[in-house]
Write a protein that holds these residues in place. Structure first.
Motif, PDB file in Angstrom:
ATOM      1  N   LEU A   1      77.233  57.357  35.819  1.00 22.68           N
ATOM      2  CA  LEU A   1      77.448  58.740  36.409  1.00 22.68           C
ATOM      3  C   LEU A   1      75.868  59.463  35.523  1.00 22.68           C
ATOM      4  CD1 LEU A   1      81.054  58.563  36.298  1.00 22.68           C
ATOM      5  CD2 LEU A   1      79.661  59.007  38.048  1.00 22.68           C
ATOM      6  N   ARG A   2      76.257  59.266  34.236  1.00 22.06           N
ATOM      7  CA  ARG A   2      75.206  60.245  33.723  1.00 22.06           C
ATOM      8  C   ARG A   2      73.964  59.401  34.272  1.00 22.06           C
ATOM      9  NH1 ARG A   2      75.093  58.566  27.670  1.00 22.06           N
ATOM     10  NH2 ARG A   2      74.091  56.650  28.308  1.00 22.06           N
ATOM     11  N   ALA A   3      73.433  58.358  34.531  1.00 23.18           N
ATOM     12  CA  ALA A   3      72.658  57.137  34.788  1.00 23.18           C
ATOM     13  C   ALA A   3      72.179  58.357  36.257  1.00 23.18           C
ATOM     14  CB  ALA A   3      72.219  56.257  34.732  1.00 23.18           C
ATOM     15  N   ALA A   4      73.357  58.453  36.831  1.00 23.61           N
ATOM     16  CA  ALA A   4      73.257  58.686  38.553  1.00 23.61           C
ATOM     17  C   ALA A   4      72.399  60.283  38.541  1.00 23.61           C
ATOM     18  CB  ALA A   4      73.606  58.453  39.430  1.00 23.61           C
ATOM     19  N   GLY A   5      72.851  60.800  37.143  1.00 23.86           N
ATOM     20  CA  GLY A   5      72.570  62.505  37.637  1.00 23.86           C
ATOM     21  C   GLY A   5      71.146  62.315  36.963  1.00 23.86           C
ATOM     22  N   ASN A   6      70.531  61.255  36.353  1.00 22.51           N
ATOM     23  CA  ASN A   6      69.542  61.367  36.119  1.00 22.51           C
ATOM     24  C   ASN A   6      68.574  61.239  37.216  1.00 22.51           C
ATOM     25  OD1 ASN A   6      69.766  61.971  33.267  1.00 22.51           O
ATOM     26  ND2 ASN A   6      69.504  59.910  32.324  1.00 22.51           N
ATOM     27  N   SER A   7      68.380  60.076  37.431  1.00 23.43           N
ATOM     28  CA  SER A   7      68.125  59.666  38.627  1.00 23.43           C
ATOM     29  C   SER A   7      67.738  61.218  39.849  1.00 23.43           C
ATOM     30  CB  SER A   7      68.465  58.282  39.315  1.00 23.43           C
ATOM     31  OG  SER A   7      68.279  57.147  38.688  1.00 23.43           O
ATOM     32  N   LEU A   8      69.113  61.379  39.872  1.00 19.18           N
ATOM     33  CA  LEU A   8      69.353  62.483  40.457  1.00 19.18           C
ATOM     34  C   LEU A   8      67.757  63.988  40.133  1.00 19.18           C
ATOM     35  CD1 LEU A   8      70.366  63.538  43.454  1.00 19.18           C
ATOM     36  CD2 LEU A   8      72.261  64.656  41.918  1.00 19.18           C
TER      37      LEU A   8
ATOM     38  N   PHE B   1      75.323  48.280  44.817  1.00 23.88           N
ATOM     39  CA  PHE B   1      75.856  49.147  46.195  1.00 23.88           C
ATOM     40  C   PHE B   1      75.555  50.968  46.229  1.00 23.88           C
ATOM     41  CE2 PHE B   1      79.615  50.884  48.869  1.00 23.88           C
ATOM     42  CZ  PHE B   1      78.912  50.302  49.769  1.00 23.88           C
ATOM     43  N   LEU B   2      76.541  51.198  44.748  1.00 21.74           N
ATOM     44  CA  LEU B   2      76.833  52.418  44.514  1.00 21.74           C
ATOM     45  C   LEU B   2      74.915  53.385  44.539  1.00 21.74           C
ATOM     46  CD1 LEU B   2      79.409  52.979  42.008  1.00 21.74           C
ATOM     47  CD2 LEU B   2      79.499  53.351  44.486  1.00 21.74           C
ATOM     48  N   ALA B   3      74.513  52.581  44.268  1.00 19.11           N
ATOM     49  CA  ALA B   3      72.637  52.998  43.933  1.00 19.11           C
ATOM     50  C   ALA B   3      72.101  52.782  45.017  1.00 19.11           C
ATOM     51  CB  ALA B   3      72.216  52.169  42.579  1.00 19.11           C
ATOM     52  N   THR B   4      72.161  53.308  45.950  1.00 18.77           N
ATOM     53  CA  THR B   4      71.735  52.511  47.580  1.00 18.77           C
ATOM     54  C   THR B   4      72.348  54.318  48.588  1.00 18.77           C
ATOM     55  OG1 THR B   4      73.305  51.585  48.261  1.00 18.77           O
ATOM     56  CG2 THR B   4      71.085  49.968  47.798  1.00 18.77           C
ATOM     57  N   LEU B   5      73.480  54.297  47.976  1.00 18.30           N
ATOM     58  CA  LEU B   5      74.649  55.394  48.801  1.00 18.30           C
ATOM     59  C   LEU B   5      73.753  56.315  48.776  1.00 18.30           C
ATOM     60  CD1 LEU B   5      77.870  54.124  47.929  1.00 18.30           C
ATOM     61  CD2 LEU B   5      76.850  53.718  49.941  1.00 18.30           C
ATOM     62  N   PRO B   6      72.919  57.050  48.059  1.00 12.72           N
ATOM     63  CA  PRO B   6      72.291  58.344  47.903  1.00 12.72           C
ATOM     64  C   PRO B   6      71.349  58.211  49.248  1.00 12.72           C
ATOM     65  CG  PRO B   6      72.857  57.487  45.371  1.00 12.72           C
ATOM     66  CD  PRO B   6      73.194  56.384  46.604  1.00 12.72           C
ATOM     67  N   SER B   7      70.274  57.190  48.872  1.00 14.66           N
ATOM     68  CA  SER B   7      69.334  57.475  50.111  1.00 14.66           C
ATOM     69  C   SER B   7      69.780  56.821  50.983  1.00 14.66           C
ATOM     70  CB  SER B   7      68.243  55.714  49.440  1.00 14.66           C
ATOM     71  OG  SER B   7      67.764  55.849  48.219  1.00 14.66           O
ATOM     72  N   LEU B   8      70.340  56.192  51.415  1.00 14.44           N
ATOM     73  CA  LEU B   8      71.398  56.093  53.007  1.00 14.44           C
ATOM     74  C   LEU B   8      71.560  57.551  53.273  1.00 14.44           C
ATOM     75  CD1 LEU B   8      73.184  52.337  52.855  1.00 14.44           C
ATOM     76  CD2 LEU B   8      71.129  52.978  54.322  1.00 14.44           C
ATOM     77  N   VAL B   9      72.275  58.431  52.564  1.00  9.39           N
ATOM     78  CA  VAL B   9      73.080  58.873  53.102  1.00  9.39           C
ATOM     79  C   VAL B   9      71.959  60.785  52.715  1.00  9.39           C
ATOM     80  CG1 VAL B   9      74.269  61.139  51.682  1.00  9.39           C
ATOM     81  CG2 VAL B   9      75.368  58.824  51.793  1.00  9.39           C
ATOM     82  N   VAL B  10      70.884  60.467  51.929  1.00 11.27           N
ATOM     83  CA  VAL B  10      70.046  62.067  52.489  1.00 11.27           C
ATOM     84  C   VAL B  10      68.821  61.762  53.359  1.00 11.27           C
ATOM     85  CG1 VAL B  10      67.665  62.541  51.233  1.00 11.27           C
ATOM     86  CG2 VAL B  10      69.940  61.584  50.153  1.00 11.27           C
ATOM     87  N   PHE B  11      69.012  60.222  53.871  1.00 11.53           N
ATOM     88  CA  PHE B  11      68.192  59.656  55.326  1.00 11.53           C
ATOM     89  C   PHE B  11      69.194  60.515  56.755  1.00 11.53           C
ATOM     90  CE2 PHE B  11      67.162  57.373  58.579  1.00 11.53           C
ATOM     91  CZ  PHE B  11      65.775  57.049  58.604  1.00 11.53           C
ATOM     92  N   ALA B  12      71.085  59.848  57.104  1.00 11.35           N
ATOM     93  CA  ALA B  12      71.368  59.821  57.598  1.00 11.35           C
ATOM     94  C   ALA B  12      71.412  61.562  57.473  1.00 11.35           C
ATOM     95  CB  ALA B  12      73.048  59.099  57.069  1.00 11.35           C
ATOM     96  N   LEU B  13      71.410  62.565  56.995  1.00 14.07           N
ATOM     97  CA  LEU B  13      71.329  64.128  57.036  1.00 14.07           C
ATOM     98  C   LEU B  13      70.354  64.577  57.634  1.00 14.07           C
ATOM     99  CD1 LEU B  13      72.766  64.863  53.563  1.00 14.07           C
ATOM    100  CD2 LEU B  13      74.817  64.200  56.197  1.00 14.07           C
ATOM    101  N   VAL B  14      68.876  64.081  57.341  1.00 19.90           N
ATOM    102  CA  VAL B  14      67.871  64.237  57.405  1.00 19.90           C
ATOM    103  C   VAL B  14      67.281  63.342  58.970  1.00 19.90           C
ATOM    104  CG1 VAL B  14      67.586  65.318  55.373  1.00 19.90           C
ATOM    105  CG2 VAL B  14      66.368  63.221  56.606  1.00 19.90           C
ATOM    106  N   GLN B  15      67.763  62.584  59.404  1.00 24.05           N
ATOM    107  CA  GLN B  15      67.061  62.239  59.871  1.00 24.05           C
ATOM    108  C   GLN B  15      66.844  62.773  61.458  1.00 24.05           C
ATOM    109  OE1 GLN B  15      68.105  60.372  63.239  1.00 24.05           O
ATOM    110  NE2 GLN B  15      70.281  60.541  62.286  1.00 24.05           N
TER     111      GLN B  15
END
Length: 280
Positions: free
Chosen positions: A70-77, A252-266
């Protein structure tokens, strides 16, 4: 009748090739999802299966217990969002200048932008490290964001320049007749028409920063500042043996944000392009 059958067979062949290509692209992700939900007994099986026979969430629990995901995901975000916003803000006026004021200088600048993308990371890391050291930005997320922005700018600039050239110059001339200056025209007239391009460019910068590994590995030394791709390497043992289940779950969890962002804006990207086509 034979011509109709030939066209039908050709179209069926095209769809079959497209389906095969999509399956080829989706295979790594589907296998990753399958591995993430497999228990240890199935992961070590000599006859792997696509669908887990006994699905489990143990790999996810173990991944969160072993590493601060979670901390690493926050840094990446933080790094990805900051990179996307800054890259778009900087590239938009630069792209406007390159698109509207064509000369040998702007052509040379555009060529340099394209050529700079061919430079390997290894050639850049030492100069970048020295620059960031002088700026006291080593081992800091703002320093990493600065590197990501610089690395994303060439492609962002090249992409936005094409979008700016697609905007009719007559609209800007009409705004100038009404008394609008260059900056006012860019903000009020050109920028709204660039919305699909701005979103696409921001998405590119976000995904690039979210997935980047090499710069983060070299520039961030403190464990509490490391990004998600770097933390994923901690699931590898000293001799290169991977803790496959937790690693697959974390990846798998690390790939989800990219997929979600693309699904929202495409949909907005496609809709904006179609709207622009209709207005033209």
């Amino acid at each position: 009748m034979s011509a109709f059958r030939t066209r039908g067979a050709a179209r069926a062949g095209q769809y079959a090739a497209l389906l095969a290509y999509l399956l080829f692209l989706a295979f790594p992700f589907l296998w990753l999802v399958s591995t993430a939900f497999k228990p240890a007994t199935e992961l070590g099986s000599l006859h792997p299966t696509w669908i887990p026979k006994d699905p489990t969430l143990a790999n996810f629990r173990q991944a969160f217990d072993e590493q601060p995901l979670l901390r690493a995901a926050g840094n990446s975000l933080f790094a990805a969002v900051a990179t996307a916003l800054i890259a778009v803000a900087v590239a938009t006026p630069m792209a406007y200048v390159l698109a509207r004021h064509r000369s040998r200088l702007t052509s040379a600048a555009t060529g340099w932008v394209v050529v700079s993308q061919a430079f390997p990371f290894v050639l850049l890391i030492i100069p970048l490290f020295l620059v960031l050291k002088n700026l006291h930005l080593i081992n800091s997320l703002p320093g990493l964001v600065l590197v990501y922005v610089v690395w994303s700018l060439p492609f962002a600039l090249w992409m936005l320049t094409g979008y700016v050239r697609a905007v009719p110059v007559e609209l800007e001339e009409a705004a100038a007749v009404d008394g609008a200056g260059r900056m006012r025209t860019l903000v009020s007239v050109t920028a709204p028409l660039l919305a699909p391009g701005l979103v696409a460019t921001a998405l590119f910068a976000f995904v690039t920063a979210w997935n980047e590994f090499f710069f983060a590995l070299v520039l961030l030394k403190s464990p509490e500042k490391q990004t998600l791709p770097v933390v994923l390497t901690h699931f590898l043992g000293a001799e290169g043996a991977a803790d496959l289940g937790p690693l697959a779950a974390a990846a798998f969890l690390a790939t989800l944000p990219s997929l979600v962002v693309f699904a929202l804006v495409q949909r907005r990207i496609t809709g904006g392009m179609l709207a622009g086509a209709v207005k033209s």
